[in-house]
Design a protein around this motif. Structure first.
Motif, PDB file in Angstrom:
ATOM      1  N   TRP A 101       1.558  -4.382 -12.704  1.00 56.17           N
ATOM      2  CA  TRP A 101       1.368  -5.317 -13.805  1.00 56.17           C
ATOM      3  C   TRP A 101      -0.072  -5.326 -14.285  1.00 56.17           C
ATOM      4  CZ3 TRP A 101       5.385  -6.444 -16.359  1.00 56.17           C
ATOM      5  CH2 TRP A 101       6.626  -6.536 -15.740  1.00 56.17           C
ATOM      6  N   TYR A 122      -0.373  -2.520 -16.845  1.00 53.32           N
ATOM      7  CA  TYR A 122       0.034  -2.920 -18.189  1.00 53.32           C
ATOM      8  C   TYR A 122      -0.978  -3.877 -18.804  1.00 53.32           C
ATOM      9  CZ  TYR A 122       4.674  -0.822 -17.740  1.00 53.32           C
ATOM     10  OH  TYR A 122       5.709   0.067 -17.603  1.00 53.32           O
ATOM     11  N   ALA A 123      -1.446  -4.819 -17.995  1.00 54.56           N
ATOM     12  CA  ALA A 123      -2.407  -5.793 -18.513  1.00 54.56           C
ATOM     13  C   ALA A 123      -3.690  -5.105 -18.951  1.00 54.56           C
ATOM     14  CB  ALA A 123      -2.709  -6.854 -17.448  1.00 54.56           C
ATOM     15  N   SER A 178       2.886  -0.866  -6.409  1.00 55.23           N
ATOM     16  CA  SER A 178       3.565  -2.138  -6.594  1.00 55.23           C
ATOM     17  C   SER A 178       2.584  -3.265  -6.860  1.00 55.23           C
ATOM     18  CB  SER A 178       4.419  -2.464  -5.361  1.00 55.23           C
ATOM     19  OG  SER A 178       3.602  -2.653  -4.220  1.00 55.23           O
TER      20      SER A 178
END
Length: 212
Positions: A10, A13-14, A6
């Motif tokens: 992101w 993806y970054a 969690s």
């Protein structure tokens, strides 16, 4: 692993997008067309994670998640549209450091979760963080990240190692992951700021400039 996933979802993806952008920039340096931009971006963005999953005999992460490839294509289009000015290159250098730090931990964490021994998990972390860049450099006919003078691969090694050690002594996935991420990023930041290098082989006539 849920807590760690969690936190890094992101960043995952970054990191793919940032690495993809470096691939597109390599294509830009050679004045390639938009199709080659996309190819360089995709290979660089998902190359490390692909090799990791193949070696671990795990489902390749992007096959059923095309959003990773979409992130690569968006990065390629962004480079095509906005170009590769010096200011953007400096920003990308730091984003790349963040992506490398995240991927060194994500790779080690996935390997560990799949039952890989500690040393193997560390190597998977390094491979995840660096292999896409190696492919990019080969395709672009540039000096490989393995041969560059600044610390890079070593930073990924530090991050993956710190994660594995902290996990082994009983810290939570979250704490171990953050520890590895911060360690990798700080070493890379120091290398950027102060030009840190490993000592080279002291043999006669060798390159004494250090590297990796």
């Amino acid at each position: 692993m849920d807590a760690l996933a969690s936190v890094f979802i992101w960043l995952d993806y970054a990191a793919v997008a940032v690495f993809a952008a470096t691939g597109a920039m390599a294509a830009a340096q050679r004045k390639h067309d938009i199709v080659t931009f996309g190819f360089f971006a995709a290979v660089t963005g998902v190359g490390g994670g692909t090799m990791r999953d193949l070696l671990l005999d795990a489902p390749v992460f992007w096959v059923n998640r095309p959003d990773y490839l979409i992130a690569c294509m968006l990065a390629a289009v962004a480079v095509w549209v906005f170009g590769t000015g010096q200011a953007r290159l400096k920003v990308l250098l730091w984003l790349d450091a963040l992506g490398m730090a995240a991927y060194s931990v994500v790779g080690a964490a996935k390997a560990s979760a799949l039952g890989a021994p500690p040393i193997s998990a560390i190597i998977m972390g390094v491979l995840t963080a660096c292999f896409g860049g190696i492919i990019r450099d080969v395709l672009a006919d540039e000096p490989s990240v393995l041969l560059r003078r600044e610390l890079y691969v070593s930073c990924a090694l530090v991050g993956a190692s710190v994660f594995v050690v902290l996990e082994a002594i009983g810290l939570s996935d979250f704490s171990a992951g953050m520890g590895g991420f911060v360690a990798a990023f700080l070493v890379r930041a120091a290398a950027i700021f102060w030009g840190w290098m490993l000592p080279p082989f002291p043999g006669r006539g060798g390159d004494r400039s250090g590297g990796r």
